[in-house]
Enzyme design. Structure first.
Site, PDB file in Angstrom:
ATOM      1  N   GLY A  45       0.803  -1.357  -0.162  1.00  0.00           N
ATOM      2  CA  GLY A  45       0.100  -0.145   0.045  1.00  0.00           C
ATOM      3  C   GLY A  45       0.948   1.329  -0.004  1.00  0.00           C
ATOM      4  N   GLN A  50       3.055  10.046   1.541  1.00  0.00           N
ATOM      5  CA  GLN A  50       4.229   9.462   1.464  1.00  0.00           C
ATOM      6  C   GLN A  50       5.147   9.702   0.455  1.00  0.00           C
ATOM      7  OE1 GLN A  50       2.368   5.223   2.246  1.00  0.00           O
ATOM      8  NE2 GLN A  50       4.399   5.075   2.996  1.00  0.00           N
ATOM      9  N   CYS A  90       5.899  -0.373   6.935  1.00  0.00           N
ATOM     10  CA  CYS A  90       5.563   0.863   6.031  1.00  0.00           C
ATOM     11  C   CYS A  90       6.807   1.182   5.335  1.00  0.00           C
ATOM     12  CB  CYS A  90       5.038   1.747   6.959  1.00  0.00           C
ATOM     13  SG  CYS A  90       4.792   3.363   6.096  1.00  0.00           S
ATOM     14  N   LEU A  91       6.450   1.428   3.958  1.00  0.00           N
ATOM     15  CA  LEU A  91       7.742   2.171   2.810  1.00  0.00           C
ATOM     16  C   LEU A  91       8.324   3.271   3.544  1.00  0.00           C
ATOM     17  CD1 LEU A  91       6.076   1.474  -0.620  1.00  0.00           C
ATOM     18  CD2 LEU A  91       7.803   0.025   0.865  1.00  0.00           C
ATOM     19  N   HIS A 132      -4.308   1.593   7.758  1.00  0.00           N
ATOM     20  CA  HIS A 132      -3.006   1.812   7.698  1.00  0.00           C
ATOM     21  C   HIS A 132      -2.626   2.945   6.732  1.00  0.00           C
ATOM     22  CE1 HIS A 132       1.743   1.145   7.827  1.00  0.00           C
ATOM     23  NE2 HIS A 132       1.269   1.868   6.686  1.00  0.00           N
ATOM     24  N   GLU A 133      -3.356   2.928   5.528  1.00  0.00           N
ATOM     25  CA  GLU A 133      -3.076   3.865   4.562  1.00  0.00           C
ATOM     26  C   GLU A 133      -3.947   5.190   4.616  1.00  0.00           C
ATOM     27  OE1 GLU A 133      -0.503   3.598   2.656  1.00  0.00           O
ATOM     28  OE2 GLU A 133      -0.423   1.423   3.056  1.00  0.00           O
ATOM     29  N   HIS A 136      -2.424   7.566   6.918  1.00  0.00           N
ATOM     30  CA  HIS A 136      -1.295   8.124   6.484  1.00  0.00           C
ATOM     31  C   HIS A 136      -1.825   9.540   5.903  1.00  0.00           C
ATOM     32  CE1 HIS A 136       2.484   5.886   6.162  1.00  0.00           C
ATOM     33  NE2 HIS A 136       1.843   5.062   5.783  1.00  0.00           N
TER      34      HIS A 136
HETATM   35 NI    NI Z   1       2.838   2.999   5.724  1.00  0.00          NI
END
Ligand code: NI
Length: 166
Positions: A45, A50, A90-91, A132-133, A136
Site C-alpha cells: 500500500g 508518503q 511501512c515503506l 493503515h493507508e 497516512h
Molecule cells: Ni505506511
C-alpha cells in the site's frame, strides 16, 4: 514515473491530505505513478502523503501475485468492527515490523480510478491495509501506535542509517 518515498521522521508525513475535488487525468497519473512506486518498492500500500502529495489518494494491492491494484480516492470508513493484530511495516519506516491492533472488518466508501463511487466491506488484509493507508492521509503512522520508547528507538535507527548513507 517512479516517485520518491519520504522516510520517517520527515515532517511532510505529518500533513493532512485534502480531498480530491474531481477525478481527472492528472489524478489518474498520480495514482498510476504511486502504483508503479509501490510495486517497485515491494509494498502492499502507498498513500499520497508518503510521496509528498497532500491529496486523499491511496493505492494498494494485497493479492499474493500482485494482480489486484486498487486506487482509492477520498476513502472514508463508514463502520468498523472486530479486532485483529498483525505485524505491520511501512515503506516510510523501512526495515521495521511491529504488531498493531486494528478493526478486523470495515465498511468503506471511495471513488475509484474512473471517479465512480464504490461501497465495499472488507476484512483481513484488505481492512488492515486500508486503515493503515487512510491513517497516512491524516498524518498518522503505524509507529504512533507503539510505545514512545519503541518509536524513538526506530526513529534513531532510521536517522543513523541516513547519516551512514549520506
Ligand atoms: Ni505506511
Amino acid at each position: 514515473m517512479k516517485l520518491t518515498v519520504l522516510h520517517y521522521p520527515d515532517p511532510r508525513l505529518r500533513l493532512t491530505a485534502r480531498p480530491v475535488k474531481e477525478v481527472r487525468d492528472a489524478t489518474r497519473q498520480i495514482a498510476d505513478d504511486m502504483l508503479e512506486t509501490m510495486y517497485h518498492e515491494r509494498g502492499i500500500g502507498l498513500a499520497a502523503t508518503q510521496v509528498g502529495i497532500t491529496k486523499r489518494i491511496l493505492v494498494m494491492d494485497v493479492s499474493e501475485d500482485k494482480s489486484e491494484p486498487l486506487v482509492l480516492i477520498n476513502p472514508c470508513i463508514l463502520d468498523k468492527s472486530g479486532v485483529i493484530e498483525s505485524n505491520e511495516g511501512c515503506l516510510s519506516v523501512p526495515g521495521f515490523y511491529e504488531p498493531v491492533r486494528r478493526a478486523s472488518r470495515i465498511e468503506i466508501e471511495y471513488l475509484d480510478r474512473s471517479g465512480k463511487r464504490v461501497h465495499a466491506e472488507w476484512e483481513g488484509m484488505h481492512a488492515v491495509c486500508a486503515q493503515h493507508e487512510i491513517d497516512h492521509l491524516d498524518g498518522k503512522l503505524f509507529v504512533d501506535y507503539l510505545s514512545s520508547l519503541k518509536r524513538n528507538r526506530i526513529r534513531k535507527r532510521i536517522e543513523k542509517q541516513r547519516r551512514e548513507i549520506a
